[in-house]
Design a protein around this motif. Structure first.
Motif, mmCIF file in Angstrom:
data_model
loop_
_atom_site.group_PDB
_atom_site.id
_atom_site.type_symbol
_atom_site.label_atom_id
_atom_site.label_comp_id
_atom_site.label_asym_id
_atom_site.label_seq_id
_atom_site.Cartn_x
_atom_site.Cartn_y
_atom_site.Cartn_z
ATOM 1 N N SER A 129 0.828 -1.221 0.000
ATOM 2 C CA SER A 129 0.000 0.000 0.000
ATOM 3 C C SER A 129 0.854 1.260 0.000
ATOM 4 N N THR A 130 2.185 1.092 0.139
ATOM 5 C CA THR A 130 3.086 2.244 0.182
ATOM 6 C C THR A 130 3.978 2.275 -1.058
ATOM 7 N N ASP A 131 4.483 3.459 -1.368
ATOM 8 C CA ASP A 131 5.418 3.601 -2.495
ATOM 9 C C ASP A 131 6.689 2.791 -2.250
ATOM 10 N N LEU A 134 6.040 -0.895 -2.923
ATOM 11 C CA LEU A 134 6.012 -1.228 -4.351
ATOM 12 C C LEU A 134 7.433 -1.304 -4.919
ATOM 13 N N ARG A 135 8.284 -0.388 -4.465
ATOM 14 C CA ARG A 135 9.681 -0.421 -4.919
ATOM 15 C C ARG A 135 10.394 -1.660 -4.385
ATOM 16 N N VAL A 197 5.114 4.673 -9.150
ATOM 17 C CA VAL A 197 5.925 5.361 -8.135
ATOM 18 C C VAL A 197 6.999 6.230 -8.787
ATOM 19 N N ARG A 198 7.861 5.595 -9.546
ATOM 20 C CA ARG A 198 8.988 6.316 -10.127
ATOM 21 C C ARG A 198 8.536 7.448 -11.042
ATOM 22 N N PHE A 212 16.000 2.181 -10.415
ATOM 23 C CA PHE A 212 15.561 2.265 -9.023
ATOM 24 C C PHE A 212 16.102 3.530 -8.360
ATOM 25 N N LEU A 213 15.156 4.344 -7.848
ATOM 26 C CA LEU A 213 15.519 5.636 -7.261
ATOM 27 C C LEU A 213 15.028 5.745 -5.825
#
Length: 299
Positions: A129-131, A134-135, A197-198, A212-213
């Motif tokens: 449920s969070t950014d 997901l990363r 997200v990104r 990936f950031l």
């Protein structure tokens, strides 16, 4: 030649002529710096071209006495050999003082791995449920799906991901490029991260092509990946010490246990020598031995 001059030239040689990665260069130069420190402690006023085999033996014996592992001792000797070979190549030395030095027996240890249920347990602990969740799911899927080193994951470029073909181009040790397959699940979660997200981050200059950031739009650091995995393992209730390399080991082990060709796994892992990959066959043999013990009527 002074030690600072030798170290500077050796550094340039490793970077420019040998094309070693920054981490490898740093390790080699650090090994030679240890030798210089040893000479200072022993009050030996010797320049780089004046070090004898006997002095090097005493240096290596000191490292052993300090509790340095056999693997670390062997790596240090490798750095010394590279350094004195460099001096000979530059016509600064005639005889290599490392010629008669032998590395300690390192043996082979079986790397820690996760079983497939443990991999699923790790993935199930992620808060999607969070950014950040997901990363994390995307990077774990990529690590386990493709067996990347953590440095390769952090350096992964968007322009090197060929989703339609199911492959990624990876730059490994020594700046060697290789193509590695990436599974459907990994691509699915990678797409969730990239688009969900990104795509909404304020990406800093120079990071436009990095996959990936961080939340600040900068390339993700290796420390962040290590820390993320450690916390996740605790949340998942896994008592093993888990690092990005654990997923790389698990990737290789599960492939070989499933019957994958050893040379194919070597290619995917980016191992220069097949003997490096063969360590995973020991795990496979243990698995086969267990099967025989459990199911063979004469065992």
């Amino acid at each position: 030649m002074t030690w600072p001059q030798a170290l500077k030239q050796f550094d340039g040689y490793l970077r420019l002529e040998k094309s070693l990665s920054p981490n490898s260069v740093e390790a080699y130069v650090r090994d030679i710096s240890k030798l210089q420190q040893f000479l200072i402690i022993q009050k030996l006023s010797l320049g780089p071209t004046q070090v004898s085999t006997e002095v090097l033996r005493e240096f290596l014996a000191t490292l052993q006495g300090l509790g340095l592992s056999a693997t670390s001792q062997a790596r240090t000797l490798s750095g010394l050999k590279a350094f004195f070979s460099f001096l000979i190549m530059e016509d600064l030395l005639k005889i290599d003082p490392t010629d008669t030095l032998e590395a300690p027996k390192t043996g082979r240890h079986l790397p820690d791995t996760l079983s497939y249920p443990e991999v699923e347990q790790l993935l199930a602990a992620i808060d999607l449920s969070t950014d950040e969740g997901l990363r994390t799911r995307a990077l774990l899927e990529v690590l386990y799906s493709s067996g990347l080193r953590v440095s390769e994951l952090c350096d992964l470029r968007l322009s090197n991901i060929y989703a339609d073909e199911g492959f990624m181009k990876v730059v490994g040790k020594g700046n060697k490029e290789r193509l590695v397959p990436v599974g459907r699940e990994a691509l699915k979660h990678l797409n969730f991260y990239l688009s969900g997200v990104r795509g909404h981050l304020d990406i800093k200059p120079g990071a436009e092509d990095v996959a990936f950031l961080s939340k600040n739009g900068r390339p993700l650091s290796r420390i962040t990946v290590f820390t993320t995995l450690k916390k996740l393992a605790e949340q998942a209730g896994l008592r093993k010490t888990i690092s990005p390399h654990t997923l790389r080991h698990s990737f290789a082990t599960h492939l070989i246990e499933g019957g994958a060709d050893l040379r194919a796994v070597q290619e995917m892992l980016g191992h220069a020598s097949i003997t490096t990959t063969e360590i995973y066959t020991h795990l496979d043999r243990d698995f086969l031995r267990q099967v025989i013990t459990e199911f063979h009527p004469r065992s």
